[in-house]
Design a protein around this motif. Structure first.
Motif, PDB file in Angstrom:
ATOM      1  N   GLN A 193      61.764 -13.684 -25.395  1.00 56.13           N
ATOM      2  CA  GLN A 193      61.227 -13.384 -24.081  1.00 56.13           C
ATOM      3  C   GLN A 193      61.498 -11.906 -23.768  1.00 56.13           C
ATOM      4  OE1 GLN A 193      62.048 -16.361 -20.991  1.00 56.13           O
ATOM      5  NE2 GLN A 193      62.814 -17.708 -22.595  1.00 56.13           N
TER       6      GLN A 193
ATOM      7  N   ILE B 154      54.827 -12.445 -14.683  1.00 50.68           N
ATOM      8  CA  ILE B 154      55.860 -13.399 -15.088  1.00 50.68           C
ATOM      9  C   ILE B 154      56.202 -14.357 -13.959  1.00 50.68           C
ATOM     10  CG2 ILE B 154      58.281 -13.618 -15.783  1.00 50.68           C
ATOM     11  CD1 ILE B 154      57.967 -11.002 -17.343  1.00 50.68           C
TER      12      ILE B 154
ATOM     13  N   PRO C 266      61.813 -21.680 -16.414  1.00 52.79           N
ATOM     14  CA  PRO C 266      60.608 -22.265 -17.018  1.00 52.79           C
ATOM     15  C   PRO C 266      60.588 -23.778 -16.968  1.00 52.79           C
ATOM     16  CG  PRO C 266      62.100 -21.428 -18.724  1.00 52.79           C
ATOM     17  CD  PRO C 266      62.670 -21.009 -17.407  1.00 52.79           C
TER      18      PRO C 266
ATOM     19  N   PRO D 144      55.688 -18.155 -16.421  1.00 53.53           N
ATOM     20  CA  PRO D 144      56.804 -17.685 -17.257  1.00 53.53           C
ATOM     21  C   PRO D 144      56.415 -17.286 -18.676  1.00 53.53           C
ATOM     22  CG  PRO D 144      57.444 -19.642 -16.017  1.00 53.53           C
ATOM     23  CD  PRO D 144      55.975 -19.456 -15.780  1.00 53.53           C
TER      24      PRO D 144
END
Length: 935
Positions: free
Chosen positions: A277, A194, A786, A198
């Motif tokens: 997410q 990650i 992000p 992202p």
């Protein structure tokens, strides 16, 4: 990173290098430092200690290389010469492994294809691994199924591929691995990526979704859905079986089974399972999805529909409304508060977020209030208590002819009750005690959160807040005296505000000077103010909230008095012995209602209209644990429409938080929300009738929130901003003639957990850091901004060195020379922005809100002068409340990476501030797993 070290050293700008193909290029020492950084990272990894040492060492080595290259004045160098100097510098300084890695890099590139082919021919076939089932039986690992699972999780996402996830997952497999460990292996593998990309947060979430999918369908239908495609087809049938199972295990309200379940199941949108997410879905999975004996049987779209059905129970066309509510929730355009999500559609539907009480001055009343706290806390309520009426230390007790021990011992009991009765076992019980600044016990009250002194007079687990009258702030401004009283001798001060409070207070001061009051004390107002700020700095408490604007601007002034705010300082409702104020919260995801051109007003109006109806429905379907709460809620029907994703909206609009444009956007967006929220309440009043206590309210006089500012201006003798852009006149007339369904309509709550679920920035908060590790009840999570990553990619700046730089500089862009100034301004983090910008934006919002906002303030290097200026500014701008003061300490960051870890990390967070001073203060983490406000 190392570029920063080179900034001060003059470099020969005319120096050129020759590439291997003979083409010239300008000399850039930054490329040397980045190349060495990559070599160090490859050898030593990116741990906290390694990152720090690499940063220092590479800077020194680069300077040595540049000095060697420029020593003889040569203007043209071959790239091989530069690499030779890099190798020499590494070897001379004892970095032999790094030097070897650096030298071998060129040869490895030349031989890459041949070496790969040769290695493939020499590697023996991988041993067959076996998976151990729950009953102990072994079966061969299905490599194809694992690859298909990861491939499905990566489908449709940019800049992600299955290969690195599979490679990392296979490193953690072993013969005899359990089914549970096998399911977790690709999730943990995706998590490690990650920080590099992202979008792997979505991959991780989808892999966890696969676990939830198999678990839920196996429990509900007796067969596990293996893929998202299979689940998409099975969702309608699963949903019908899910409701039946939920009723059977006595978790769902049996009334849900009376809905047209086939119609609702057909309305589900399975593809919305893919928009989570990892942080959001892990939080949802751990804490929100229904489970029976540890088995979660509720899928995300069933969860949203269950909440929607619970809110549509009393609707005439309840299937239509349930689908409407479901579409709003599952789109992430709006989200209800945590108690509503926990309990809607269940057998105990306590859906309200906040409760406010006023504690009376007698033993029966005090312990009744503590019992009420326990009952409210049991079903997930956050509580604000006003303790101002309780007589102070040394006051006379008529029944025993003794002297009172003051309010503090009772606060200790309330503190321990909050710990003993947690919120249904789901989160820690949470209470905030409020005390007015003229109370004789206020000085002891300020010390409640200290770690020194008599522990019997400390409340380590309870929040505290100052309830500050304007007159006190005016005395501070004038450097005047301030008199403390016991409320048994000044009983009306608790209920007075504005000019009436000033007149009564001055009469009591005269009585005290004349010897007519037994318990009183005169202090210098500035000294008390400084002590309030000192305790706020040292312990994080008590918070600063302002009594007069809360009351002067209250639409319900005719029906009572606001004696305190709530746990998170955004609710300002009347309380009395017969009424416990209740508020029902939800938040608009503002980031989803903006485009590059600005606010999408049409979409915002649709969202607010549906959301207001949902929140109004909460009042009628709610389970009330005490009668005073039911009486108050049904009579006044207050709700609190808030927002989250304000920082996301600014990023989308390319507006730095520290700018006049951002302040104007705060003004504009809140005006639009205010307009449509009031309009929606009027429409509900036309359909369902106005709330019972409407007559006599400010609403009934055609006074909307922006108009009520004049009452504060008149009481203070100072003008406050009342500018507006929309046509309010027609709406004022409709409010007056049609009525309002809700006495209060807006309040901005913290939203920490629900913003995690939808993947939005919290509430009106600035960006905490652009790269950090967050800890909450569900574990530790890498968080990367992000929007920043997209911008860095677009400019060719996103690489492993940038990740290392962001870690080293705690997610701040300021010290990284490679990043352009416009991005540094746009992505400035909370502690890089002057907090006065937060106050100014909050003041613009406050003029449109009929309640208040949970406003956190950030100070990187606090001192007495800065605190004084900041909180005086908040008061002068007409803010009703402030929330946490967040400050940094010298050791606030744990620089960590998920690489080569088991996923159990130390969190990068601001810990609850230790005391006593001089330890640098750290106040409440942004997502503290023990903090109700954060959850």
């Amino acid at each position: 990173m190392p570029d920063t070290h080179l900034a001060a050293r003059p470099i020969a700008t005319t120096l050129q290098i020759l590439r291997r193909d003979g083409r010239p290029a300008s000399f850039d020492p930054g490329k040397i430092s980045r190349a060495m950084t990559k070599a160090f990272l490859a050898v030593e990894g990116a741990s906290a200690a390694a990152s720090h040492r690499i940063h220092e060492v590479v800077g020194e080595l680069t300077e040595q290389v540049v000095a060697a290259l420029t020593r003889h004045g040569t203007q043209t160098l071959h790239i091989e010469d530069i690499q030779d100097q890099v190798e020499l510098a590494l070897m001379r300084n004892g970095h032999h492994k790094v030097a070897r890695a650096y030298v071998l890099y060129r040869e490895e590139r030349k031989r890459e294809r041949a070496a790969a082919a040769q290695a493939a021919a020499q590697v023996p076939a991988a041993p067959v691994l076996h998976v151990r089932a729950a009953d102990g039986t072994l079966r061969p690992l299905d490599e194809a199924a694992l690859a298909a699972l990861v491939g499905e999780a990566c489908a449709g996402l940019g800049d992600v591929t299955p290969e690195p996830v599979l490679a990392e997952a296979r490193r953690n497999l072993y013969d005899g691995i359990s089914e549970e460990e096998l399911a977790q292996a690709p999730i943990l593998a995706a998590r490690t990526l990650i920080e590099q990309e992202p979008n792997y947060a979505y991959v991780s979430a989808r892999l966890l979704l696969a676990v939830a999918r198999r678990e839920a369908t196996q429990f509900v239908q007796g067969r596990a859905a293996q893929s998202q495609a299979e689940m998409t087809a099975a969702y309608p049938e699963y949903f019908v079986a899910y409701v039946a199972k939920g009723v059977e295990v006595q978790l769902l309200n049996p009334e849900l089974a009376r809905f047209d379940l086939k119609r609702l199941g057909a309305a589900l949108k399975p593809e919305r399972d893919l928009q989570f997410q990892y942080l959001g879905f892990q939080t949802l999975y751990d804490r929100y999805l229904l489970h029976s004996e540890g088995t979660r049987f509720e899928m995300p779209q069933a969860f949203f529909m269950r909440v929607a059905m619970g809110l549509a129970l009393n609707e005439i066309d309840r299937e239509d409304r349930a689908i409407e509510f479901y579409n709003l929730l599952s789109s992430f355009d709006f989200m209800c508060s945590t108690p509503t999500l926990f309990n809607s559609g269940t057998r105990h539907s306590q859906l309200s977020s906040c409760f406010l009480t006023s504690v009376p001055d007698d033993l029966d009343g005090i312990f009744a209030a503590i019992k009420d706290n326990a009952m409210l806390s049991k079903f997930s309520g956050g509580i604000g208590n006003s303790w101002t009426r309780v007589r102070g230390l040394g006051a006379h007790i008529r029944g025993t002819n003794g002297q009172s021990q003051g309010v503090v011992p009772f606060l200790k009991v309330a503190n321990d009750t909050a710990i003993a009765v947690n919120q249904g076992g789901k989160r820690k019980g949470a209470v905030c005690a409020y005390l007015e600044t003229w109370h004789i016990d206020v000085e002891e009250f300020l010390d409640l959160r200290k770690n020194t002194g008599d522990d019997r007079r400390r409340t380590h687990d309870m929040n505290t807040a100052n309830w500050v009258p304007d007159l006190f702030m005016q005395r501070v401004e004038q450097d005047g005296e301030w008199t403390l009283f016991s409320p048994d001798e000044t009983p009306d001060l608790h209920d007075l505000y504005g000019i009436a409070f000033k007149e009564a207070y001055e009469r009591y001061e005269a009585k005290a000077r004349a010897g007519e009051l037994k318990v009183h004390k005169t202090v210098r107002a500035v000294d008390l103010w400084r002590r309030m700020l000192t305790m706020l700095f040292e312990t994080g408490h008590p918070w600063m909230t302002f009594k007069d604007p809360c009351n002067l601007r209250s639409p319900q002034r005719h029906a009572g008095v606001v004696h305190s705010s709530n746990l998170c300082t955004e609710i300002t409702l009347n309380t009395s012995d017969s009424e416990v104020a209740v508020c029902n919260l939800g938040s608009i995801n503002l980031g989803q209602h903006v485009t590059e051109k600005g606010l999408d007003r049409e979409r915002l109006a649709r969202t607010i209209r549906t959301a207001m109806r949902m929140l109004d429905n909460v009042i009628d379907v709610n389970f009330y644990t005490i009668p005073q709460a039911r009486r108050s809620n049904l009579r006044h029907r207050p709700i609190g429409m808030g927002l989250m994703g304000f920082q996301d909206a600014l990023h989308a609009l390319r507006l730095p938080l520290a700018s006049d444009e951002a302040v104007r956007f705060a003004d504009e967006s809140m005006e639009v929300i205010s307009y449509y929220a009031i309009e929606a309440s009027v429409e509900l009043a036309a359909e369902r009738g106005a709330y019972a206590s409407f007559e006599g309210s400010l609403w009934s006089q055609g006074i909307v929130p922006v108009d009520s500012i004049r009452f504060v201006s008149e009481a203070r003798g100072e003008a406050l901003d009342q500018s507006a852009t929309l046509d309010w006149e027609g709406l004022r007339e409709r409010v007056k003639t049609v009525g309002m369904r809700n006495s209060n309509t807006m309040a901005i709550a913290p939203t920490a957990t629900i913003s995690n679920i939808v993947g939005a920035t919290q509430s009106i908060e600035p960006t905490f850091r652009n790269l950090y590790v967050k800890a909450n009840m569900s574990g530790d999570f890498t968080v990367v901004n992000p929007s920043l990553v997209r911008d860095l990619k677009a400019r060719g700046l996103w690489d492993q060195v940038m990740v290392s730089d962001l870690k080293y500089y705690d997610g701040s862009l300021g010290p990284i020379d490679r990043i352009p100034d416009d991005l540094k301004a746009l992505y400035a983090t909370a502690f890089e922005v002057d907090p006065s910008w937060l106050v100014e934006a909050a003041a613009r919002r406050q003029k449109w809100i009929d309640q208040a906002q949970s406003l956190n303030l950030y100070l990187a290097n606090p001192n007495g002068r800065k605190l004084d200026q900041l909180y005086r500014l908040a008061w002068k701008r007409g803010l009703k409340t402030t929330y946490y003061l967040r400050t940094q300490s010298a050791t606030h960051v744990e620089k960590s990476t998920l690489r080569k870890s088991d996923g159990k990390l130390n969190a990068v967070k601001l810990e609850p501030m230790p005391a006593p001073a001089p330890v640098a203060p750290q106040v409440c983490s942004l997502d503290d797993p023990t903090c109700e406000a954060c959850q």
